[in-house]
Design a protein around this motif. Structure first.
Motif, mmCIF file in Angstrom:
data_model
loop_
_atom_site.group_PDB
_atom_site.id
_atom_site.type_symbol
_atom_site.label_atom_id
_atom_site.label_comp_id
_atom_site.label_asym_id
_atom_site.label_seq_id
_atom_site.Cartn_x
_atom_site.Cartn_y
_atom_site.Cartn_z
ATOM 1 N N PRO A 1 26.516 6.956 13.478
ATOM 2 C CA PRO A 1 26.147 5.359 13.899
ATOM 3 C C PRO A 1 27.215 4.604 14.867
ATOM 4 O O PRO A 1 26.512 3.179 15.382
ATOM 5 N N TYR A 2 28.114 4.820 14.902
ATOM 6 C CA TYR A 2 29.147 4.284 15.549
ATOM 7 C C TYR A 2 28.765 4.571 17.424
ATOM 8 O O TYR A 2 29.189 3.452 17.584
ATOM 9 N N VAL A 3 28.546 5.267 17.430
ATOM 10 C CA VAL A 3 28.061 5.490 19.044
ATOM 11 C C VAL A 3 26.284 5.338 19.064
ATOM 12 O O VAL A 3 26.492 4.129 20.306
ATOM 13 N N HIS A 4 25.987 5.177 18.185
ATOM 14 C CA HIS A 4 24.880 4.460 18.478
ATOM 15 C C HIS A 4 24.514 2.798 18.384
ATOM 16 O O HIS A 4 23.758 2.188 19.168
ATOM 17 N N THR A 5 25.462 2.130 18.583
ATOM 18 C CA THR A 5 25.957 1.130 17.944
ATOM 19 C C THR A 5 25.899 0.075 19.407
ATOM 20 O O THR A 5 26.118 -0.356 19.789
ATOM 21 N N ARG A 6 27.161 1.515 19.825
ATOM 22 C CA ARG A 6 27.229 0.609 21.288
ATOM 23 C C ARG A 6 26.614 0.693 22.460
ATOM 24 O O ARG A 6 26.515 0.457 23.669
ATOM 25 N N TYR A 7 25.899 2.296 22.314
ATOM 26 C CA TYR A 7 24.210 2.485 23.179
ATOM 27 C C TYR A 7 23.554 1.260 22.474
ATOM 28 O O TYR A 7 22.795 0.667 23.685
ATOM 29 N N ALA A 8 23.366 0.275 20.995
ATOM 30 C CA ALA A 8 22.023 -0.398 20.897
ATOM 31 C C ALA A 8 22.552 -1.857 21.678
ATOM 32 O O ALA A 8 21.960 -2.622 22.758
ATOM 33 N N GLN B 1 13.199 -3.739 22.423
ATOM 34 C CA GLN B 1 12.762 -2.796 21.719
ATOM 35 C C GLN B 1 13.508 -1.615 21.505
ATOM 36 O O GLN B 1 14.096 -0.831 20.171
ATOM 37 N N ARG B 2 14.273 -1.316 22.273
ATOM 38 C CA ARG B 2 14.985 0.493 22.544
ATOM 39 C C ARG B 2 16.370 -0.936 22.123
ATOM 40 O O ARG B 2 16.598 0.664 21.289
ATOM 41 N N SER B 3 16.870 -1.187 22.069
ATOM 42 C CA SER B 3 17.679 -1.762 21.110
ATOM 43 C C SER B 3 18.042 -1.517 19.944
ATOM 44 O O SER B 3 19.077 -0.759 19.303
ATOM 45 N N GLN B 4 17.448 -2.433 19.555
ATOM 46 C CA GLN B 4 17.711 -3.024 18.364
ATOM 47 C C GLN B 4 18.815 -3.776 17.310
ATOM 48 O O GLN B 4 19.115 -3.773 16.282
ATOM 49 N N TYR B 5 19.397 -3.668 18.519
ATOM 50 C CA TYR B 5 21.299 -4.543 18.173
ATOM 51 C C TYR B 5 20.766 -6.224 17.760
ATOM 52 O O TYR B 5 19.617 -6.525 18.461
ATOM 53 N N SER B 6 21.389 -6.195 16.798
ATOM 54 C CA SER B 6 21.661 -7.549 16.254
ATOM 55 C C SER B 6 20.900 -9.077 17.193
ATOM 56 O O SER B 6 21.746 -8.891 18.235
ATOM 57 N N GLY B 7 19.832 -9.143 16.810
ATOM 58 C CA GLY B 7 19.768 -10.000 17.667
ATOM 59 C C GLY B 7 18.898 -10.002 18.634
ATOM 60 O O GLY B 7 18.010 -10.571 19.170
ATOM 61 N N ALA B 8 17.924 -8.992 19.039
ATOM 62 C CA ALA B 8 16.817 -8.329 19.896
ATOM 63 C C ALA B 8 16.107 -8.650 19.379
ATOM 64 O O ALA B 8 15.090 -8.647 20.512
#
Length: 546
Positions: free
Chosen positions: A241-248, A272-279
């Motif tokens: 999850p930590y690595v995925h957050t950096r990717y997002a 759409q790919r990111s799904q990071y907060s605010g995307a």
């Protein structure tokens, strides 16, 4: 071999601590090169070990021998010999003219390159610009600068040591100097029990993916075209999850750049790919901008059905009202923002101090002191009360001795993973023992790094007045809000707080200077306070002599 370290070799002792930690906890994740490095390093004589660690800790990778002067190491050339034999350090690596200038003082550059005499006081960039065309290619330092009798050492294994540092810290931000800062007492960290099985990375793929994303982020920050960054980045499947957050997050930053350059079609895809907060909210803005109102309306409805944060809800409600008008639809119900309680002040200015301090001085009285606290007070009280829950030794939350916060602090399940612990802490507010816990932790934990406690802002006087004047029910409401979205809700609190100790009451004051206006996160805090009848005023300042 076991080497007795004296005080002068504190940095070497720390490095041994780190590689011992890596060997005992991450040996199954290390590759053969890393294991061999650790084994060979331990067999080196003391001066060679010390020199290598000095080079690893310095900004490199090229070092002039005359600049390597360490009394505890002694003869640098002799200490470097074993490192040269192992291939960890090289002699006389070919350098570009830019790299060479980076190793020289201006006066040395003028001695070595007569063409630079008119630029004796100029920036290095100007010197490089002059020499770039007439000094092409790469040469050994001695060939560029024959007037300097200086050996050049180049650290070859910097990338390997960076990987070890990443595995130890779980990030590329922290450096080996964390040990030194802790030894000197400059930074103090909570001593969380760390089990043998608590690790930041669970497999080698986690490490490789982290490094891959990190290098792509360096490319992006360095101005590499977005298309090239995206091609290099690819679509890594990040199970950690930590690595995925950096990717997002990197995808989010790339999409923002695309949005700024009006490449909205690709920006939509990357968000759409990111799904990071605010995307999701950024996607909504692009759809609005392009006039895709039906699609935007559907996305806004989806967001409001399950908002990721108060921030998103606030922004989406506004967008939905605009979109509904364009589509001729009935306006959706929006959150009601109560009328703010207002103070208007005319003060002499502009002044040398901030407007918040001017208002503090104007409103403060001996029986009703005003403190400039902004986000520090409520956050600190929360951090002191909930210290045990925040620093609970949950799997993956802490995996080395230099964490100032749990790794999952901003994860959506931060509270859920510690639900019983946080409930126990907050229940102390209802039972009345919260004051004892806050004061006890203020004494026992003073100065220890915390993501919530602002030690420099929390004086004994402020703490005493806050505990006497802030109603327990209000504390609980604020603390619950913090836990709803730690990242967003640690900011936006009012600038000032005024206490009436004799009456055990308070009021908060948000200060706005001339031309300033309330920001969205401040509006959300003010709305929360108004909803629960908490005394908060907004003070608007005008300059009397404007």
């Amino acid at each position: 071999m076991q080497i007795p370290f004296g005080p002068a070799f504190y940095y070497l002792a720390n490095f041994h601590t780190a590689i011992d930690w890596l060997s005992s906890r991450y040996d199954d994740l290390l590759d053969e090169q890393e294991r061999q490095f650790i084994a060979d390093f331990r067999t080196l004589a003391l001066p060679a070990q010390a020199l290598l660690v000095r080079l690893v800790m310095r900004k490199g990778p090229h070092f002039r021998g005359s600049k390597l002067d360490y009394a505890e190491i002694g003869n640098i050339q002799a200490a470097a010999e074993p490192l040269l034999e192992l291939g960890w350090v090289k002699h006389d690596t070919a350098l570009t003219i830019e790299e060479t200038l980076g190793l020289l003082r201006r006066d040395e550059a003028v001695v070595c390159f007569g063409e630079l005499a008119p630029l004796r006081s100029a920036p290095k960039s100007a010197m490089h610009q002059l020499l770039a065309d007439i000094c092409p290619g790469s040469r050994a330092f001695a060939d560029w600068c024959p007037a300097l009798t200086d050996a050049l050492y180049t650290l070859v294994i910097g990338a390997l040591c960076d990987r070890l540092r990443l595995i130890f810290f779980g990030n590329m931000r922290q450096s080996w100097s964390e040990f030194v800062l802790a030894d000197l007492g400059i930074f103090r960290y909570e001593q969380v029990p760390i089990s043998q099985h608590s690790r930041g990375f669970s497999c080698r793929t986690d490490i490789e993916q982290y490094l891959h994303i990190h290098h792509c982020r360096e490319d992006f920050d360095g101005g590499v075209p977005v298309a090239q960054v995206l091609e290099r980045l690819g679509r890594p499947d990040c199970a950690n999850p930590y690595v995925h957050t950096r990717y997002a997050k990197l995808l989010f930053l790339i999409a923002r750049q695309l949005e700024r350059t009006d490449d909205c079609e690709l920006a939509l895809e990357i968000y759409q790919r990111s799904q990071y907060s605010g995307a999701r909210q950024r996607r909504l803005r692009i759809l609005e901008k392009r006039g895709a109102n039906t699609e935007a309306h559907a996305l806004a409805q989806q967001a409001l059905a399950a908002p990721e944060s108060d921030t998103e809800q606030q922004l989406v409600e506004r967008a939905l009202a605009r979109i509904s008008r364009r589509l001729g639809l009935a306006a959706s119900a929006r959150s009601v923002h109560p009328t703010e309680r207002r103070i208007d002040l005319s003060l002499p200015g502009p002044a040398a101090v901030t407007v918040e301090l001017l208002v503090r001085e104007r409103l403060s009285r001996p029986d009703a002191p005003v403190h400039y606290v902004e986000n520090a007070l409520i956050s600190s009280l929360f951090g002191l009360l909930c210290w045990e829950a925040i620093f609970a030794p949950l799997p993956g939350a802490f995996f080395h001795p230099f964490h100032n916060a749990p790794m999952d602090l901003h994860s959506p399940d931060f509270r859920q993973r510690r639900a019983e612990l946080f409930d126990a802490c907050l229940d102390q507010i209802d039972t009345g023992i919260y004051k004892e816990t806050i004061l006890r932790n203020w004494q026992a934990k003073h100065g220890i790094q915390s993501p919530f406690v602002f030690w420099g802002a929390l004086s004994p006087e402020l703490l005493e007045q806050a505990l006497a004047c802030l109603p327990p029910a209000h504390l609980r409401i604020w603390f619950e809000r913090l836990l709803c979205d730690v990242r967003a809700n640690r900011a936006g609190m009012p600038d000032l707080i005024q206490f009436w100790p004799a009456e055990q009451r308070y009021r908060m004051i948000e200060v706005k200077g001339p031309g300033d206006r309330l920001q969205d996160n401040q509006r959300r805090w003010l709305a929360l306070c108004a909803q629960h009848d908490m005394p908060v005023d907004v003070c608007y300042v005008q300059w009397a002599n404007a």
